[in-house]
Design an enzyme around this catalytic site. Structure first.
Site, mmCIF file in Angstrom:
data_model
loop_
_atom_site.group_PDB
_atom_site.id
_atom_site.type_symbol
_atom_site.label_atom_id
_atom_site.label_comp_id
_atom_site.label_asym_id
_atom_site.label_seq_id
_atom_site.Cartn_x
_atom_site.Cartn_y
_atom_site.Cartn_z
ATOM 1 C CB CYS A 168 -0.914 -0.040 1.226
ATOM 2 S SG CYS A 168 -1.823 1.484 1.531
ATOM 3 C CB CYS A 203 0.203 1.833 4.088
ATOM 4 S SG CYS A 203 -1.521 1.310 3.957
#
Length: 107
Positions: free
Chosen positions: A32, A35
């Protein structure tokens, strides 16, 4: 400081729900991009706020907890206190917004 506690399905209850401090749990995944973008921001906040436990849980490896809390998009931050979710932040939030939230939670 600035380090994260690693949370898993097996240690979630002890580490998060039974914590004597509020816990900011970051639901994330290795793949991600947002993230990864949030990680240095959260590390900086963790270094400044001793009153909150900063923790991470990998959604791919810990699907039971991820599903239990209805996490459908990452990054998702949940603030737990005394076993309850007090606040939620979904997506890559700006640092100043997170700083305001964390400061409020820590007081």
């Amino acid at each position: 400081m600035g380090e994260f506690v690693t949370v898993t399905d097996s240690n979630f209850e002890e580490t998060v729900l039974k914590s004597d401090k509020p816990v900011l749990l970051d639901f994330w995944a290795v793949w991600c991009g947002p993230c990864r973008h949030m990680e240095p921001v959260l590390k900086d906040l963790a270094a400044k706020h001793d009153g909150i436990v900063f923790a991470k849980i990998d959604v791919d490896q810990n699907q039971t907890t991820t599903q239990k809390y209805g996490v459908r998009s990452i990054p998702t931050l949940l603030l737990f206190s005394r076993g309850r979710v007090l606040d939620t932040c979904v997506g890559a939030a700006p640092k100043d917004l997170l700083e305001k939230k964390v400061s409020a939670w820590a007081s």
